[in-house]
Design a protein around this motif. Sequence first.
Motif, PDB file in Angstrom:
ATOM      1  N   UNK A   1       0.915  -1.552   0.037  1.00  9.84           N
ATOM      2  CA  UNK A   1       0.079  -0.305   0.052  1.00  9.84           C
ATOM      3  C   UNK A   1       0.997   1.491  -0.084  1.00  9.84           C
ATOM      4  N   UNK A   2       0.649   2.084  -0.930  1.00  9.52           N
ATOM      5  CA  UNK A   2       1.351   2.944  -0.780  1.00  9.52           C
ATOM      6  C   UNK A   2       0.581   4.550  -0.563  1.00  9.52           C
ATOM      7  N   UNK A   3       1.230   5.870   0.578  1.00  9.78           N
ATOM      8  CA  UNK A   3       0.118   6.715   0.574  1.00  9.78           C
ATOM      9  C   UNK A   3       0.620   7.820  -0.521  1.00  9.78           C
ATOM     10  N   UNK A   4      -0.476   8.592  -0.491  1.00  5.28           N
ATOM     11  CA  UNK A   4      -0.051   9.682  -2.331  1.00  5.28           C
ATOM     12  C   UNK A   4      -0.468  10.892  -1.970  1.00  5.28           C
ATOM     13  N   UNK A   5       1.180  11.104  -2.252  1.00  2.00           N
ATOM     14  CA  UNK A   5       0.893  12.799  -1.755  1.00  2.00           C
ATOM     15  C   UNK A   5       2.216  12.916  -3.069  1.00  2.00           C
ATOM     16  N   UNK A   6       2.756  13.767  -2.497  1.00  2.00           N
ATOM     17  CA  UNK A   6       4.470  14.596  -3.177  1.00  2.00           C
ATOM     18  C   UNK A   6       5.250  13.594  -3.843  1.00  2.00           C
ATOM     19  N   UNK A   7       5.433  12.346  -3.270  1.00  2.00           N
ATOM     20  CA  UNK A   7       6.218  11.272  -3.169  1.00  2.00           C
ATOM     21  C   UNK A   7       5.603  10.331  -2.777  1.00  2.00           C
ATOM     22  N   UNK A   8       6.036   9.702  -4.082  1.00  2.00           N
ATOM     23  CA  UNK A   8       5.601   7.771  -3.262  1.00  2.00           C
ATOM     24  C   UNK A   8       6.755   7.334  -2.580  1.00  2.00           C
ATOM     25  N   UNK A   9       6.320   6.523  -0.994  1.00  2.00           N
ATOM     26  CA  UNK A   9       7.788   5.983  -0.226  1.00  2.00           C
ATOM     27  C   UNK A   9       7.526   3.930  -0.031  1.00  2.00           C
ATOM     28  N   UNK A  10       8.222   3.827  -1.378  1.00  2.00           N
ATOM     29  CA  UNK A  10       8.270   2.576  -1.545  1.00  2.00           C
ATOM     30  C   UNK A  10       8.906   1.676  -0.985  1.00  2.00           C
ATOM     31  N   UNK A  11      10.134   1.699  -0.255  1.00  2.00           N
ATOM     32  CA  UNK A  11      10.841   0.496   0.466  1.00  2.00           C
ATOM     33  C   UNK A  11      12.328   0.944   1.008  1.00  2.00           C
ATOM     34  N   UNK A  12      12.481   0.187   1.897  1.00  2.00           N
ATOM     35  CA  UNK A  12      14.131   0.150   1.779  1.00  2.00           C
ATOM     36  C   UNK A  12      14.838   1.838   1.626  1.00  2.00           C
ATOM     37  N   UNK A  13      14.308   2.317   2.051  1.00  5.51           N
ATOM     38  CA  UNK A  13      14.173   4.063   1.981  1.00  5.51           C
ATOM     39  C   UNK A  13      14.545   5.058  -0.090  1.00  5.51           C
ATOM     40  N   UNK A  14      13.932   3.283  -0.938  1.00  5.72           N
ATOM     41  CA  UNK A  14      13.459   4.069  -2.408  1.00  5.72           C
ATOM     42  C   UNK A  14      11.738   5.413  -2.384  1.00  5.72           C
ATOM     43  N   UNK A  15      12.277   6.315  -3.039  1.00 10.32           N
ATOM     44  CA  UNK A  15      10.906   7.476  -3.743  1.00 10.32           C
ATOM     45  C   UNK A  15      10.612   7.064  -4.098  1.00 10.32           C
ATOM     46  N   UNK A  16       9.598   7.417  -4.924  1.00 13.74           N
ATOM     47  CA  UNK A  16       9.034   7.591  -6.331  1.00 13.74           C
ATOM     48  C   UNK A  16       8.140   8.742  -6.472  1.00 13.74           C
ATOM     49  N   UNK A  17       7.800   9.377  -7.581  1.00 12.20           N
ATOM     50  CA  UNK A  17       7.267  10.092  -8.003  1.00 12.20           C
ATOM     51  C   UNK A  17       6.073   9.872  -9.011  1.00 12.20           C
ATOM     52  N   UNK A  18       4.830  10.142  -8.227  1.00 10.59           N
ATOM     53  CA  UNK A  18       3.928   9.980  -9.415  1.00 10.59           C
ATOM     54  C   UNK A  18       3.754  10.322 -10.076  1.00 10.59           C
ATOM     55  N   UNK A  19       3.246  10.399 -11.000  1.00  9.17           N
ATOM     56  CA  UNK A  19       3.254  10.630 -12.248  1.00  9.17           C
ATOM     57  C   UNK A  19       1.722   9.823 -12.591  1.00  9.17           C
ATOM     58  N   UNK A  20       0.206  10.640 -12.691  1.00  2.20           N
ATOM     59  CA  UNK A  20      -0.856   9.800 -12.945  1.00  2.20           C
ATOM     60  C   UNK A  20      -1.022   9.428 -14.150  1.00  2.20           C
ATOM     61  N   UNK A  21      -1.799   8.775 -14.552  1.00  3.70           N
ATOM     62  CA  UNK A  21      -2.659   7.826 -15.844  1.00  3.70           C
ATOM     63  C   UNK A  21      -3.103   7.781 -16.080  1.00  3.70           C
TER      64      UNK A  21
END
Length: 273
Positions: A89-109
Motif C-alpha cells: 500500500x502507498x500513501x499518495x502525496x508529492x512523493x511515494x515511499x516504496x521501501x528500503x528508502x526508495x522514493x518514487x514520484x507520482x505520474x498519474x495516468x
Amino acid sequence: MVFISLHLQSNAKVVVEVLDAYEGRAIDASAKFCREDVNPATGPIFVCGAMPGDVLAIRICAIHPAGIGYAGIGAGALSGRISERLIQQFEIGDAIHFSRGITLIPQPMIGVIGVAPCAGRLSTMDAGAHGGNMDCNLARAGATVYLPVFVEGGLLAIGDVHALMGDGEVGGQGIEVTAEVELEIGIIKNWSLKRPMIETDDVWATVAAGDDFESAVWMAVHDMVDFLTSQLNITDGEALLLISLTGDVRVCQIVTSTPTARVEFPERLLSNG
C-alpha cells in the motif's frame, strides 16, 4: 439497453470520479478475481452531436489521485519465479515511499479510456480500436486522447487510474488508485481515424492493440504512416522512412490478451512541416 450516466454537450468540461481497478479489494490476501471483477469504468458519457465516423477529442485537464494506492504481484508471476503474492500500500502525496528508502514520484495516468464498439459488448480488460484498456503512459494531464466514434454519442467511459506505472505494466499492475479526472470533450468531424491517437506537447502517438505485441506494433506503424501522409503531404515510403529515422516504438502493456503498442512521432517535425 444502455443506461447513460451523463449527457454532455461538445466542448464541455466534466469531472469524473473513478474507482480503482479492484475497488479496494486487492489488499485482501484471500480475495480472488475474475475478468468481470476488475477495471470498473465510469460512464457511459453521451456526447451530444457525436455520430459514427466522428472523433472524440478528450483533453485530460487534470488527474487527482485520492487516498491510499496499492500494487501487487501475484504468486506464480514471471513464469513461476515469484512464489508468494506481494501487496504493498502507498500513501499518495508529492512523493511515494516504496521501501528500503526508495522514493518514487507520482505520474498519474489513465489506464482505461474508450468508447462503445459498433456492436456487442467488450470487457474493460480489453483494448482495441475503441480504446479501452490501453494502459498508455501518455494518457496524462495535458494530453488529448482521440477516439473514433462508432455509435451515436460515442458512449465514453474511463477507469483504471494509476498513480504510477511503467511502460509494459510487466507485473500486471501500476499503483491502483481512486481518482477525480477533469476532462474537456470535443468532437472532430471529417477525420477518418481507425484507432486511438494521443497528442502531447512533445509527440503524436498512434496506439494499437493486437492478438500479440508484434501485430499491435505494425498496426500502429500503419496508422502513423496514414497520419504523416495526410499531415505532411508525403508518400507512404517517405512516411515510413521518416518514422524509421525519428519515430519510437514503445510498449504500453503486455499483460492482457490484447497487448498494446504505440508509435511516437515528434510534434516539432509536424509543426515545421
